[in-house]
Design a protein around this motif. Sequence first.
Motif, PDB file in Angstrom:
ATOM      1  N   LEU A   1       0.865  -1.039  -0.130  1.00  0.00           N
ATOM      2  CA  LEU A   1      -0.065   0.152   0.001  1.00  0.00           C
ATOM      3  C   LEU A   1       0.891   1.258   0.083  1.00  0.00           C
ATOM      4  O   LEU A   1       1.000   2.115  -0.894  1.00  0.00           O
ATOM      5  N   ALA A   2       1.988   1.068   0.740  1.00  0.00           N
ATOM      6  CA  ALA A   2       3.305   2.687   1.013  1.00  0.00           C
ATOM      7  C   ALA A   2       3.527   2.808  -0.259  1.00  0.00           C
ATOM      8  O   ALA A   2       3.429   3.525  -0.274  1.00  0.00           O
ATOM      9  N   ALA A   3       3.966   1.696  -1.227  1.00  0.00           N
ATOM     10  CA  ALA A   3       4.481   1.457  -2.419  1.00  0.00           C
ATOM     11  C   ALA A   3       3.847   2.598  -3.153  1.00  0.00           C
ATOM     12  O   ALA A   3       4.083   3.720  -4.061  1.00  0.00           O
ATOM     13  N   GLY A   4       2.666   1.592  -3.341  1.00  0.00           N
ATOM     14  CA  GLY A   4       1.896   2.106  -4.792  1.00  0.00           C
ATOM     15  C   GLY A   4       1.225   3.301  -4.383  1.00  0.00           C
ATOM     16  O   GLY A   4       1.229   4.806  -5.047  1.00  0.00           O
ATOM     17  N   LEU A   5       0.625   4.189  -3.018  1.00  0.00           N
ATOM     18  CA  LEU A   5       0.901   5.293  -2.768  1.00  0.00           C
ATOM     19  C   LEU A   5       1.691   6.760  -3.293  1.00  0.00           C
ATOM     20  O   LEU A   5       1.730   7.214  -3.632  1.00  0.00           O
ATOM     21  N   CYS A   6       3.073   5.930  -2.655  1.00  0.00           N
ATOM     22  CA  CYS A   6       4.175   6.834  -2.646  1.00  0.00           C
ATOM     23  C   CYS A   6       4.070   7.429  -4.646  1.00  0.00           C
ATOM     24  O   CYS A   6       4.495   8.280  -4.780  1.00  0.00           O
ATOM     25  N   VAL A   7       4.092   5.947  -4.927  1.00  0.00           N
ATOM     26  CA  VAL A   7       4.376   5.905  -6.526  1.00  0.00           C
ATOM     27  C   VAL A   7       2.890   6.884  -7.450  1.00  0.00           C
ATOM     28  O   VAL A   7       3.254   7.681  -8.078  1.00  0.00           O
ATOM     29  N   GLY A   8       2.280   6.707  -6.000  1.00  0.00           N
ATOM     30  CA  GLY A   8       0.719   7.670  -7.140  1.00  0.00           C
ATOM     31  C   GLY A   8       0.704   9.296  -7.122  1.00  0.00           C
ATOM     32  O   GLY A   8       0.363   9.929  -7.594  1.00  0.00           O
ATOM     33  N   PHE A   9       1.501   9.707  -5.653  1.00  0.00           N
ATOM     34  CA  PHE A   9       0.770  10.740  -5.154  1.00  0.00           C
ATOM     35  C   PHE A   9       2.655  11.514  -5.717  1.00  0.00           C
ATOM     36  O   PHE A   9       1.907  12.850  -6.390  1.00  0.00           O
ATOM     37  N   SER A  10       3.370  10.830  -5.876  1.00  0.00           N
ATOM     38  CA  SER A  10       4.452  11.704  -6.135  1.00  0.00           C
ATOM     39  C   SER A  10       4.222  11.722  -8.270  1.00  0.00           C
ATOM     40  O   SER A  10       4.763  12.784  -8.816  1.00  0.00           O
ATOM     41  N   GLY A  11       3.475  10.468  -8.381  1.00  0.00           N
ATOM     42  CA  GLY A  11       2.488  10.755 -10.504  1.00  0.00           C
ATOM     43  C   GLY A  11       2.035  11.918 -10.721  1.00  0.00           C
ATOM     44  O   GLY A  11       2.213  12.535 -12.039  1.00  0.00           O
ATOM     45  N   LEU A  12       1.129  12.198  -9.406  1.00  0.00           N
ATOM     46  CA  LEU A  12       0.201  12.890  -9.761  1.00  0.00           C
ATOM     47  C   LEU A  12       0.956  14.411  -9.316  1.00  0.00           C
ATOM     48  O   LEU A  12       0.551  14.837 -10.219  1.00  0.00           O
TER      49      LEU A  12
ATOM     50  N   LEU B 272      11.022  13.876  -9.879  1.00  0.00           N
ATOM     51  CA  LEU B 272      10.438  13.636  -8.770  1.00  0.00           C
ATOM     52  C   LEU B 272       9.204  12.518  -8.830  1.00  0.00           C
ATOM     53  O   LEU B 272       9.246  11.585  -7.698  1.00  0.00           O
ATOM     54  N   GLY B 273       8.666  11.968 -10.155  1.00  0.00           N
ATOM     55  CA  GLY B 273       7.677  10.885 -10.195  1.00  0.00           C
ATOM     56  C   GLY B 273       8.548   9.480 -10.189  1.00  0.00           C
ATOM     57  O   GLY B 273       8.574   8.777  -9.198  1.00  0.00           O
ATOM     58  N   LEU B 274      10.275   9.993 -10.780  1.00  0.00           N
ATOM     59  CA  LEU B 274      11.028   8.770 -10.405  1.00  0.00           C
ATOM     60  C   LEU B 274      11.440   8.981  -8.944  1.00  0.00           C
ATOM     61  O   LEU B 274      11.280   7.384  -9.013  1.00  0.00           O
ATOM     62  N   TYR B 275      11.620   9.735  -7.859  1.00  0.00           N
ATOM     63  CA  TYR B 275      12.166   9.670  -6.963  1.00  0.00           C
ATOM     64  C   TYR B 275      10.585   8.042  -6.440  1.00  0.00           C
ATOM     65  O   TYR B 275      10.767   7.934  -5.695  1.00  0.00           O
ATOM     66  N   GLY B 276       9.686   8.786  -6.577  1.00  0.00           N
ATOM     67  CA  GLY B 276       8.750   7.845  -6.297  1.00  0.00           C
ATOM     68  C   GLY B 276       7.998   6.750  -6.555  1.00  0.00           C
ATOM     69  O   GLY B 276       8.239   5.748  -5.734  1.00  0.00           O
ATOM     70  N   LEU B 277       9.199   6.461  -7.945  1.00  0.00           N
ATOM     71  CA  LEU B 277       8.973   5.390  -8.298  1.00  0.00           C
ATOM     72  C   LEU B 277      10.046   5.054  -7.573  1.00  0.00           C
ATOM     73  O   LEU B 277      10.499   3.512  -7.013  1.00  0.00           O
ATOM     74  N   ILE B 278      11.974   5.047  -7.486  1.00  0.00           N
ATOM     75  CA  ILE B 278      12.637   4.637  -6.627  1.00  0.00           C
ATOM     76  C   ILE B 278      12.108   4.094  -4.829  1.00  0.00           C
ATOM     77  O   ILE B 278      12.976   3.074  -4.900  1.00  0.00           O
ATOM     78  N   VAL B 279      11.584   5.102  -4.896  1.00  0.00           N
ATOM     79  CA  VAL B 279      10.504   4.605  -2.837  1.00  0.00           C
ATOM     80  C   VAL B 279       9.995   3.533  -3.001  1.00  0.00           C
ATOM     81  O   VAL B 279      10.324   2.458  -2.067  1.00  0.00           O
ATOM     82  N   GLY B 280       9.263   3.817  -4.078  1.00  0.00           N
ATOM     83  CA  GLY B 280       8.175   2.562  -4.253  1.00  0.00           C
ATOM     84  C   GLY B 280       9.039   1.358  -4.680  1.00  0.00           C
ATOM     85  O   GLY B 280       8.923   0.082  -3.713  1.00  0.00           O
TER      86      GLY B 280
END
Length: 184
Positions: free
Chosen positions: A104-115, A165-173
């Motif tokens: 859940l955390a991984a998906g939300l991290c990528v989702g919010f950074s992508g938004l 910013l979106g890439l950072y969310g992917l890396i954290v995910g």
Amino acid sequence: MSTTPACPVYAPFFGFAGIAGAVYPFLLAIPEILDAFGAAYGTAKAGIGISGVGQFNPSLIMKSLIPVVMSGIIAVYGLVISVLIVGDMSPHANYSLFNGFIHLAAGLCVGFSGLSAGYAIGIVGDMGVRSYLKERRLFVSMVCLSIRSMVAQEKVLILIFAEVLGLYGLIVGLILNTKTTKIC
């Protein structure tokens, strides 16, 4: 499939919610607009600018697609994390609550950074494309980063930072996804 306190029957719900948070525009029937909507907004907003440029000079349309391509990449980040999360799930294997929360955390991290990235790319891309109509040297700045004016410098850097910013969310995910365990 057995049920234990560490692996309750509802644990996969959180993993699937992470998948939904990464790629689907609605999470748990609440209008939380995430990664896919960010990419769609960026594409639409930059597309409006491209349409405006096309009215005055149709030959500039193909060169103006950089923000649209950058927005499309944002949606791919959500797809990548979703495929990885689904790979950890099976209807015949136990799935822990810990794994559900990690997914859940991984998906939300990528989702919010992508938004966030999609919104930024859309707004800056729209203005960048419209500015390109007025100043042709802006395209050289967007592609080669040879800065010719302060306006071009700011728009190029914002587009690049928004994509990152979106890439950072992917890396954290991805890092979060590696922390899952087989405790059941």
